[in-house]
Enzyme design. Sequence first.
Site, mmCIF file in Angstrom:
data_model
loop_
_atom_site.group_PDB
_atom_site.id
_atom_site.type_symbol
_atom_site.label_atom_id
_atom_site.label_comp_id
_atom_site.label_asym_id
_atom_site.label_seq_id
_atom_site.Cartn_x
_atom_site.Cartn_y
_atom_site.Cartn_z
ATOM 1 N N HIS A 130 46.271 83.445 81.671
ATOM 2 C CA HIS A 130 47.653 83.032 81.069
ATOM 3 C C HIS A 130 47.604 83.266 79.443
ATOM 4 O O HIS A 130 48.592 82.959 78.955
ATOM 5 C CB HIS A 130 48.061 81.795 81.358
ATOM 6 C CG HIS A 130 48.182 81.194 82.578
ATOM 7 N ND1 HIS A 130 49.274 81.675 83.455
ATOM 8 C CD2 HIS A 130 47.636 80.131 83.511
ATOM 9 C CE1 HIS A 130 49.012 80.994 84.559
ATOM 10 N NE2 HIS A 130 48.353 80.221 84.530
ATOM 11 N N ARG A 271 56.990 75.263 94.700
ATOM 12 C CA ARG A 271 58.116 74.203 94.830
ATOM 13 C C ARG A 271 59.395 74.995 95.390
ATOM 14 O O ARG A 271 59.570 74.771 96.525
ATOM 15 C CB ARG A 271 58.229 73.836 93.402
ATOM 16 C CG ARG A 271 59.245 72.506 93.425
ATOM 17 C CD ARG A 271 59.298 71.950 91.946
ATOM 18 N NE ARG A 271 59.985 72.895 90.975
ATOM 19 C CZ ARG A 271 61.429 73.124 90.874
ATOM 20 N NH1 ARG A 271 62.062 72.242 91.401
ATOM 21 N NH2 ARG A 271 61.818 74.061 90.155
#
Length: 315
Positions: A130, A271
């Site tokens: 990241h 999600r």
Amino acid sequence: MKFSKGKFIEVVEKSFSESEKMPPESMLFSYRGILYPATLSSPETLEALKSFETRSDDVILTGYPKTGTNWLDQMVMELESADAKRTEEEEKERINAEKKLESFPRLEFGDPGTYERMKKLPSRRIIQTHLAPHLLPPSIFQSKAKILVLIRNPKDTAVSYYHFYNNMPLLPSFSSWDEYFAAFMNGKLAWGSYFDHLVEWNKYIDHERIMLISYEELKEDQILGMKKIAAFFGFSLNEEDFHRIAKKTSFQAMKEKSKETHGKFGDILFRKGVVGNWRDLFSKAQNEEMDRKFEECLGGTKLAAKVKYDVYCKA
């Protein structure tokens, strides 16, 4: 890194257990002005990362948290595997080597000794991170390794990261969306400012060994996106491979298998996987604030065109 399922779940659940004993103020540490999760990394690890030795055939995947990196990672691992055509024995050897890393599959995670252990991984290594460019080890830019950068419209990134932050035991929760939004805009989150991240990668947009691809274009046409990725890394696949991998790595397919692949982390990680969810949370004032910030930081850039800000982020 193609982490074995059992080992991944074991490491995740150990980290979750450790975080239960930590007060919120101890969950993050600061390194060079940016916050990181204390149960996953340390200043010593990030210092040791500077000496990481990149190989010319390493496949480097990078993106800010919640830009779709887990989806991209899985896609690229499937593409690489289809191209490599390794035997069952060779695949087993890779998984056994990766079990010994004892960390999450992110370059910045683990103890300082992880980079020495990574030398034992067989090629081609798929390396995920990241981190923004200025925090990556110098060898990544000095080698011939190729870097695939995933970007996503900042409004959906903000909303996805908000839900992740409040559901992830390793991160301190926010009491409200408004409190979180201020932290996002000021870069006071793990991995820092998404705007700074985008500004940095925009400088590399024409680099011959770096390719930027957006979450939105992968959602628009995953097969076309995978073909671009395969061409960039020099992977050779047939049409059937692309269709098989698209089916296997659809959001729904990955969500359905998430308990098996990611344990407790699965429900947190997968999600909605949609575009445009930001409209549910942004107020008119927040919407306008982010429009101004994006324009100040990236207005008129190639990256702004790539992320199609006007298409995906205008009310």
